[in-house]
Write an enzyme that holds these catalytic residues in place. Sequence first.
Site, PDB file in Angstrom:
ATOM      1  N   VAL A 202      -4.326  11.433  -9.446  1.00 54.26           N
ATOM      2  CA  VAL A 202      -4.883  10.381 -10.299  1.00 54.26           C
ATOM      3  C   VAL A 202      -4.171  10.333 -11.646  1.00 54.26           C
ATOM      4  O   VAL A 202      -3.847   9.260 -12.167  1.00 54.26           O
ATOM      5  CB  VAL A 202      -6.402  10.582 -10.493  1.00 54.26           C
ATOM      6  CG1 VAL A 202      -6.935   9.668 -11.594  1.00 54.26           C
ATOM      7  CG2 VAL A 202      -7.139  10.313  -9.196  1.00 54.26           C
TER       8      VAL A 202
ATOM      9  N   GLY B   7      10.489  13.882 -15.465  1.00 51.55           N
ATOM     10  CA  GLY B   7      10.579  12.435 -15.580  1.00 51.55           C
ATOM     11  C   GLY B   7      11.091  11.768 -14.325  1.00 51.55           C
ATOM     12  O   GLY B   7      11.191  10.534 -14.266  1.00 51.55           O
TER      13      GLY B   7
ATOM     14  N   GLU C 104       0.848  -1.192   0.000  1.00 47.15           N
ATOM     15  CA  GLU C 104       0.000   0.000   0.000  1.00 47.15           C
ATOM     16  C   GLU C 104       0.879   1.236   0.000  1.00 47.15           C
ATOM     17  O   GLU C 104       1.645   1.471   0.947  1.00 47.15           O
ATOM     18  CB  GLU C 104      -0.898   0.024   1.242  1.00 47.15           C
ATOM     19  CG  GLU C 104      -1.761   1.278   1.310  1.00 47.15           C
ATOM     20  CD  GLU C 104      -2.382   1.494   2.687  1.00 47.15           C
ATOM     21  OE1 GLU C 104      -3.189   2.432   2.815  1.00 47.15           O
ATOM     22  OE2 GLU C 104      -2.034   0.753   3.629  1.00 47.15           O
TER      23      GLU C 104
ATOM     24  N   GLY D 111       9.579  11.526 -11.475  1.00 50.15           N
ATOM     25  CA  GLY D 111       8.508  10.751 -10.852  1.00 50.15           C
ATOM     26  C   GLY D 111       8.363   9.378 -11.472  1.00 50.15           C
ATOM     27  O   GLY D 111       8.125   8.383 -10.772  1.00 50.15           O
ATOM     28  N   THR D 112       8.509   9.291 -12.787  1.00 51.17           N
ATOM     29  CA  THR D 112       8.438   7.989 -13.465  1.00 51.17           C
ATOM     30  C   THR D 112       9.621   7.121 -13.071  1.00 51.17           C
ATOM     31  O   THR D 112       9.469   5.916 -12.818  1.00 51.17           O
ATOM     32  CB  THR D 112       8.419   8.194 -14.991  1.00 51.17           C
ATOM     33  OG1 THR D 112       7.238   8.916 -15.349  1.00 51.17           O
ATOM     34  CG2 THR D 112       8.437   6.867 -15.727  1.00 51.17           C
TER      35      THR D 112
END
Length: 375
Positions: free
Chosen positions: A137, A106, A92, A108-109
């Site tokens: 989201v 990039g 979680e 975050g990716t």
Amino acid sequence: MNREARHMEREHTGELQAVYITNNGSIENGRLLIGLKNVFSKCLPNMPKEYICRLIFERRHKSVVIVRNGSQVIGGITYRTFPGTPAARLGEIAFCAVAQTLQVTGCGTRLMNWTKHYAREMDGLEYFLTYADNNAVGYFSKQSFTKTVTQEKDKWFGFIKDYDGGTLMECRIHPTLPYASFPEMLAKQRAALEGEVKRYTTGHVVHPGLPHWKEGGGPMPVGDIPGVVEAGWSHAAGMLYKEYQIAMNGQILDPTEDNLFEFMTMLLKKAQKHADAGPFQRPVSAMDVPDYYSIIIDPMDLGTMEERLNSRRYYITLNMFAADFYKMVKNCQLYNGATNPYFLAAKRIYEVFWSVMRSSILPNLEAAGIVEPKL
């Protein structure tokens, strides 16, 4: 993918490092967790700092952090595992953030791919679940999270925290994908594919420029252009040679060079003599309309079309001639708007132009390969 590849290059040079940490009591892990707490506190201002500290230092929570120059934490993800329970293969995600100055680079990716890698290799996880707020989201969707939860409810319900106003999202962690070297894998696959394509095509061959027109040449047969025949072109398939005829001066004529010139001359004169043609006879004056050429980068007018037509070198097809006429009218619409009197005038000329084209090309425009652009 190119942005993530740049972060991989920084990892190879040692500038960036992805580290898997837990609160195991070591000084170095404690220092990195404090740095991660600072990132979360700045990027998630609605989360109480006490709550952030409690979760990231709680021993069932694992964190993956991106560290710059060996010391500065610039982003991280904290997730909880549930060993020894029906949710043992589930993680979680509690917090996810990167420094605000890096949120469109990039990073975050790259962070998420490292997290999937470590979660699978270190914790044996097969799925991630998280409650994403409205602002997150989009990010999670790009990282292969979906709003459809495929796991049976008894494997996660009661284990993960339930948040009001959040969207529950799920991501399956693939058992074999090389998340940590994903861009390299794609680059190798692309290179292999391009290598196979080159075996059967000549699309990668670049021919030098043609000196034909510099030397004063006229229309050049398509088949004489280097590479055209090798690419599969044939005389019968060429759009320049669609079979059609022209109805003009009470006669049915073949589209020879001379007949095309006479037909285009007739069309142009009809447009020039139209009652609304005044504003379109010559190029727009930059003195009268100072901002025109900052908006219209490819101008056109009836005078310029007449010069091109009279050169007898430019308009070798009706499509080229019609394209310039369309450009003139479309530019008018772009600059003035669809309800402006100037555009309405240009539209009336345009309708006459295509009315003559439709009635003069036999059997019809489509069969002749002539495109009628719609405004």
